[in-house]
Design an enzyme around this catalytic site. Structure first.
Site, short mmCIF file in Angstrom:
data_model
loop_
_atom_site.label_atom_id
_atom_site.label_comp_id
_atom_site.label_asym_id
_atom_site.label_seq_id
_atom_site.Cartn_x
_atom_site.Cartn_y
_atom_site.Cartn_z
N LYS A 220 0.85 -1.19 0.00
CA LYS A 220 0.00 0.00 0.00
C LYS A 220 0.89 1.24 0.00
CE LYS A 220 -4.29 0.96 2.42
NZ LYS A 220 -4.95 0.74 3.71
C1 E4P Z 1 -8.21 1.20 4.25
O1 E4P Z 1 -7.49 0.85 3.38
C2 E4P Z 1 -8.20 2.55 4.83
O2 E4P Z 1 -6.98 2.83 5.39
C3 E4P Z 1 -9.33 2.66 5.82
O3 E4P Z 1 -10.51 2.16 5.24
C4 E4P Z 1 -9.53 4.05 6.36
O4 E4P Z 1 -10.68 4.05 7.17
P1 E4P Z 1 -11.01 5.23 8.20
O5 E4P Z 1 -11.32 6.45 7.44
O6 E4P Z 1 -12.20 4.72 8.96
O7 E4P Z 1 -9.80 5.38 9.08
#
Ligand code: E4P
Length: 218
Positions: free
Chosen positions: A83
């Site tokens: 990522k």
């Molecule tokens: C996933 O890849 C993201 O980092 C995550 O869904 C972010 O979610 P949040 O906005 O609830 O922290």
């Protein structure tokens, strides 16, 4: 539509994997920090539980370090998706890793323009954050509709729309209606998908009425 769980909690991942409905996992530095565990060990453990893509995020923000981190993370297991953030350096890393056949999930996407760049950089997944847009009074799901439409115009782009920052079941249902490829959801949101008070009420009645028959199926 594929279901990923958005957590680094190994117990939650094991529990949801047992349902047979889990297609992958996404983590981020905040979720890893919550566990207090060693990042590389934790990611390896998760990859052993779930066969599908497991997203693990680089920590650096400069190109050289991100690339080194990405290559190291990619060696943890075959189902790793590295990522990277949607920055010029992050997309440069995306291109380099994708050219080597490594799955890349480009995160922190908030506009269709950013999603176009990620696709051109060879991302396997683009992660638009719907909840964080809703939080600032902007329609997160409108972003998903735009990206799905744009990607459909270019069948040679192989980037999947991975709806992230999901807050409730309606985000999931709307994502499915729009044709998003993947949703990544916190465990409690996945569990909410099962629930309806009429299901619970109806089951109580059926159990009570069955008892009245005095029969046993087995
Ligand atoms: C996933 O890849 C993201 O980092 C995550 O869904 C972010 O979610 P949040 O906005 O609830 O922290």
């Amino acid at each position: 539509m594929k279901f990923f769980v958005d957590t680094a909690d190994i117990n939650e991942i094991r529990d949801l994997a047992a349902t047979g409905l889990l297609d992958g996992v996404t983590t981020n530095p905040s979720l890893v920090a919550k566990t207090g565990k060693n990042f590389l060990d934790l990611v390896a453990e998760i990859c052993g539980v779930v066969k599908g893509p497991v997203s693990a995020e680089v920590a650096a923000t400069d190109y050289e370090t991100m690339l080194k981190e990405g290559r190291k993370i990619s060696k943890i297991a075959k189902n790793i998706a590295v990522k990277v953030p949607l920055t010029p350096a992050g997309l440069k890393v995306c291109k380099a890793l994708a050219d080597d056949g490594i799955m890349v999930n480009v995160t922190l996407c908030f506009t269709p323009a950013q999603a176009i760049l990620a696709a051109k950089a060879g991302a396997k997944f683009i992660s638009p954050f719907v909840g964080r847009l809703d939080d600032i009074s902007t329609d997160g799901m409108a972003l998903i509709a735009d990206i799905v439409q744009i990607y459909e115009n270019y069948p040679d782009w192989n980037t999947e729309v991975l709806v992230a920052s999901v807050r409730h079941p309606v985000h999931i249902v709307e994502s499915a209606k729009m044709g998003a490829h993947v949703v990544t959801c916190p465990p409690d949101v996945i569990r909410k998908l099962y629930s309806h008070p009429l299901t619970d009420k109806g089951l109580v009645t059926f159990v009570e009425d069955w008892k009245k028959t005095g029969q046993s199926i087995l």
